[in-house]
Scaffold this active site. Structure first.
Site, short mmCIF file in Angstrom:
data_model
loop_
_atom_site.label_atom_id
_atom_site.label_comp_id
_atom_site.label_asym_id
_atom_site.label_seq_id
_atom_site.Cartn_x
_atom_site.Cartn_y
_atom_site.Cartn_z
CG HIS A 1 -4.62 -22.84 -16.86
ND1 HIS A 1 -4.44 -23.51 -15.68
CD2 HIS A 1 -4.72 -21.52 -16.54
CE1 HIS A 1 -4.46 -22.64 -14.68
NE2 HIS A 1 -4.61 -21.42 -15.18
CG ASP B 1 4.04 -14.86 -5.90
OD1 ASP B 1 4.85 -15.35 -6.71
OD2 ASP B 1 3.00 -15.45 -5.54
CG HIS C 1 2.46 -18.08 -8.50
ND1 HIS C 1 2.12 -17.53 -7.29
CD2 HIS C 1 1.37 -18.76 -8.94
CE1 HIS C 1 0.86 -17.88 -6.99
NE2 HIS C 1 0.39 -18.61 -7.97
CG ASP D 1 -3.48 -15.57 -10.48
OD1 ASP D 1 -4.66 -15.45 -10.87
OD2 ASP D 1 -2.94 -16.69 -10.33
N GLY E 1 -4.04 -19.16 -7.07
CA GLY E 1 -3.96 -17.71 -7.10
C GLY E 1 -2.84 -17.22 -6.21
#
Length: 386
Positions: A197, A250, A253, A277, A312
């Site tokens: 981040h 996934d 992301h 996540d 998430g």
């Protein structure tokens, strides 16, 4: 002393090699041996797996919730237990429940709950991952910007109170909110300090890696991108060999092509490992939930805020392994290592977890040949059966 057991009737992957016609022998929560099934000692209790494969248990270093529980909303021993149990159904035998940016009071409550959970030996609970609040507002993602702030001395003191209390402890920080000296103090206390981040440049990331940062949080997401003149944190994560790197597998992301490029480009010895996540809906039919008073929507495999910001992931570990193997074309052995061996290495747990070796914890998963769950074992005890 407990009676030794042996599981037969399945191929065994020890983290490096496959063993055929073999038995996994374990007792007192530890692995004794992998040996020829026809040479087991007389009287040992034998369990027939009925085909499939036995593989090292999965280790998830970033999991925000599961089983209907979000750690931010239920920072208790009960909440931690429910999260661990929910993910055991998908092959995770060790995890770091993750607190998303919250108040100092909630962080303190979570740390104290974690200490109690460890003392009570909650199955699968390794420690905590504190994702924030010491991040960059510019790269906040779904984190509440009102709660993001610089690290202060009382934050460090809270972290230092965790020394020796957990198997592993992780904190995601941004250089915008944390100094190199603070990173060094946390690293020397045994924390995995993870960069995430952040809009950090390559040069800044290198400085923080030299100060003690060990990992990078969810590669590509919420960070400065790879550019041909400005490599950013993505470039640093792939180029700096000491950094271990988490990635969400996934297909939402991170684009599969980008994942493939990253896997081919990563310098070692640090490796790329899978994190889920995951949020509270895992293992449930929930269609929405709340984080810091904001509604998160679940639809078509995505979890998002009302404005579409990803919040998430809606994936479990065995599904992540299947994605890496089947969609990316990564060899099965390497996909399994990304969920076991490599996170164990990142978390300084590779001396007893992440592989099936004599003396290691008897944490393993029995899968079908097409990578579906059969059962999960933690410390030699079956905690889930399909």
């Amino acid at each position: 002393m407990t009676t030794a057991k042996a599981i037969i009737g399945a191929r065994i992957f020890d983290g490096i090699f496959w063993h055929d016609d073999a038995a996994l022998v374990f007792a007192d929560g530890r692995i004794e041996a992998i040996q020829a099934a026809d040479r087991l000692r007389t009287g040992i209790e034998t369990i027939d797996a009925g085909g499939g494969m036995i593989v090292p248990g999965f280790i998830d270093l970033q999991v925000n919730g599961g089983g209907g529980v979000l750690l931010n909303e239920e920072p208790t021993v009960e909440g931690l237990s429910k999260i661990c149990a929910a993910h055991a159904k998908f092959g995770t035998t060790g995890l770091l429940p993750t607190l998303i940016t919250d108040t100092y009071a909630i962080t303190t409550k979570t740390v104290e709950a974690g200490k109690r959970a460890k003392a009570e030996r909650v199955p699968g609970f390794l420690g905590l991952h504190l994702e924030g609040p010491h991040l960059s507002i510019a790269r906040k993602g779904a984190h509440d910007p009102k709660l993001i702030r610089p690290m202060e001395e009382n934050d460090i003191e809270l972290m230092l109170s965790c020394r020796g209390k957990f198997d592993a402890m992780m904190i995601t920080v941004a250089p915008e909110s944390v100094t190199p000296e603070q990173v060094t103090r946390l690293a020397e206390a045994g924390f995995m300090v993870s960069l995430g981040h952040t809009d950090a440049t390559y040069e800044t990331a290198k400085t923080y890696a030299e100060a003690g940062a060990r990992t990078v949080t969810h590669l590509f997401n919420a960070m400065s991108p790879l550019g041909h003149r400005q490599p950013g944190l993505v470039g640093a994560a792939l180029d700096i060999g000491s950094l271990h790197v988490g990635i969400i597998a996934d297909g939402i992301h991170v684009h599969p092509a980008s994942m493939g490029v990253a896997l081919r480009a990563k310098n070692g010895p640090g490796k790329i490992f899978i994190v889920t996540d995951a949020m509270s809906p895992i293992g449930t039919d929930m269609t929405s939930f709340t984080l810091n008073g904001r509604e998160i929507l679940r639809q078509d495999g995505r979890l998002t805020l009302a404005d579409g910001t990803l919040a998430g992931a809606d994936i479990d570990m065995i599904s992540s392994v299947r994605f890496v193997h089947e969609t990316l074309g990564v060899p099965l052995e390497e996909a399994l290592r990304m969920a076991s061996v490599y996170p164990a290495e990142a978390a300084w747990l590779a001396a007893r977890k992440g592989a099936l070796k004599p003396g290691f914890d008897a944490d393993f998963v029995i899968l079908t040949d097409d990578l579906c769950m059969k059962s999960t074992w933690i410390g030699g005890r079956k905690v889930h059966q399909e």
